[in-house]
Design a protein around this motif. Structure first.
Motif, PDB file in Angstrom:
ATOM      1  N   GLN A 303       0.830  -1.208   0.000  1.00 47.96           N
ATOM      2  CA  GLN A 303       0.000   0.000   0.000  1.00 47.96           C
ATOM      3  C   GLN A 303       0.867   1.261   0.000  1.00 47.96           C
ATOM      4  OE1 GLN A 303      -2.334   0.532   3.679  1.00 47.96           O
ATOM      5  NE2 GLN A 303      -1.160  -1.120   4.621  1.00 47.96           N
ATOM      6  N   LEU A 304       1.972   1.186  -0.719  1.00 46.19           N
ATOM      7  CA  LEU A 304       2.919   2.295  -0.735  1.00 46.19           C
ATOM      8  C   LEU A 304       2.543   3.375  -1.736  1.00 46.19           C
ATOM      9  CD1 LEU A 304       5.582   3.524   0.214  1.00 46.19           C
ATOM     10  CD2 LEU A 304       6.787   2.063  -1.430  1.00 46.19           C
ATOM     11  N   GLY A 305       1.873   2.990  -2.828  1.00 47.38           N
ATOM     12  CA  GLY A 305       1.669   3.958  -3.894  1.00 47.38           C
ATOM     13  C   GLY A 305       2.916   4.050  -4.752  1.00 47.38           C
ATOM     14  N   GLU A 306       3.135   5.218  -5.353  1.00 44.98           N
ATOM     15  CA  GLU A 306       4.312   5.477  -6.190  1.00 44.98           C
ATOM     16  C   GLU A 306       4.344   4.624  -7.458  1.00 44.98           C
ATOM     17  OE1 GLU A 306       7.865   4.674  -3.943  1.00 44.98           O
ATOM     18  OE2 GLU A 306       7.094   5.641  -2.146  1.00 44.98           O
ATOM     19  N   GLY A 307       3.307   3.816  -7.691  1.00 43.64           N
ATOM     20  CA  GLY A 307       3.332   2.893  -8.820  1.00 43.64           C
ATOM     21  C   GLY A 307       4.070   1.604  -8.527  1.00 43.64           C
ATOM     22  N   THR A 308       4.383   1.342  -7.247  1.00 44.12           N
ATOM     23  CA  THR A 308       5.205   0.177  -6.912  1.00 44.12           C
ATOM     24  C   THR A 308       4.509  -1.151  -7.191  1.00 44.12           C
ATOM     25  OG1 THR A 308       4.512   0.526  -4.605  1.00 44.12           O
ATOM     26  CG2 THR A 308       6.702   1.288  -5.229  1.00 44.12           C
TER      27      THR A 308
END
Length: 348
Positions: A303-308
């Motif tokens: 749930q980090l985001g950044e497109g990871t």
């Protein structure tokens, strides 16, 4: 440019091609279904992914919806642009083009920082008190997203993904999601960067009050009222990617909230979306179900985001796209056609 629906009439021919491959039928499971889904979008294997990370700040942070200080937005933009963070690491590991785009960060970057300047404002307004953007700003952000996707396509990239950076943007995404899907606010609102139970309730209360303040429920109206500049850019980018028949790896909760807006504007957009992963963020599964998308490729609790999530799924997507065109058939491999034998016995 209107979004063309996927030609589902090709499905049977693609399935027959798959059955001619030198393997027992169904042995690749979901990977085979992914191969067909990609082939319906584009006839060629995909090998060049571009990740656009859109960044913007949010006036709603004035209401205490996050514990993260706003300066983290610009600090992380610098970090990402230098190849740092999980997104930088994963992009480098898989040879993915990564571009950080300032859509509305409350900071003035230097040309040497490596952050692409598309700034529309120094952050959005507090959507509890007034609309986050005016209609002109919203449309401009969308157009910026569309233009960047077009440029990446022209540069030879054959798949696209989007990430985001913006302290407070989970609140914007939750408000957008609830407004357009009619899902309860608490079902699509998570803890963000580590809120307590009490903090989470306060965050939900802020979003509820904002939704009551502004009853607009048209897609563009919702986006302008509650969105961020980076979310609006993703909405336009998703629409453009579909118009260009680019497979689009859908990341987590915030990008999926943007996709809800895109699909409300252009329903055929969803046929070009490939859910990369199931986010650990509250409500992501509900948004995927709402859009009627297939099961995500990965479920790792990210749930980090950044497109990871999209970056992590990319090698699987690229691999799957090669199955129909590059994997040997029974005849070419000189292998007995076990699929035909099973058919003769009435097993398959």
């Amino acid at each position: 440019m209107p979004i063309q629906p996927i030609d589902k009439n090709r499905m049977h021919a693609l399935q027959q091609t798959l059955l001619q491959k030198a393997m027992p039928p169904g042995s690749l499971g979901e990977l085979a279904a992914l191969a067909i889904r990609i082939a319906l979008i584009t006839p060629r294997p995909v090998s060049r992914l571009s990740l656009l990370i859109f960044a913007g700040d949010h006036g709603i942070v004035e209401e205490g919806v996050t514990h993260s200080p706003q300066e983290i937005t610009w600090q992380q933009c610098l970090n990402f642009a230098k190849g740092g963070g999980a997104c930088g690491l994963f992009a480098r590991a898989h040879g993915v083009d990564l571009t950080v785009v300032d859509m509305g960060v409350a900071h003035q970057f230097l040309p040497s920082d490596g952050v692409l300047d598309r700034k529309i404002g120094m952050g959005t307004r507090n959507f509890l008190r007034e609309d986050a953007m005016d209609a002109k700003q919203c449309l401009l952000a969308m157009q910026c997203g569309r233009l960047l996707v077009r440029q990446k396509k022209q540069a030879g990239f054959d798949a696209i993904a989007f990430g985001e950076m913006g302290v407070g943007n989970t609140s914007s995404a939750s408000a957008i999601a609830s407004a357009l899907t009619c899902l309860k606010v608490d079902s699509v609102t998570g803890r963000g960067s580590g809120l307590s139970d009490c903090d989470l309730k306060a965050k939900c209360d802020v979003i509820e009050l904002a939704l009551k303040r502004n009853p607009v429920r048209t897609p563009l109206g919702v986006l302008a009222a509650f969105g961020g500049f980076e979310i609006a850019a993703m909405v336009g980018a998703i629409i453009e990617a579909a118009a260009l028949s680019l497979p689009t790896l859908l990341d987590g909760f915030i990008t999926t909230a943007a996709a809800v807006v895109s699909c409300a504007i252009e329903p055929n957009c969803k046929e070009y979306l490939i859910p990369a992963h199931l986010s650990g963020m509250q409500g992501h599964d509900l948004l995927l179900d709402y859009l009627g998308l297939p099961r995500p490729i990965l479920d790792l609790g990210m749930q980090l985001g950044e497109g990871t999530g999209a970056l992590t799924a990319w090698p699987i997507v690229s691999q799957a796209s090669r199955i129909l065109t590059e994997m040997t058939s029974f005849s070419h491999a000189g292998v007995t056609d076990s699929t035909s034998l099973l058919r003769e016995k009435g097993i398959f």
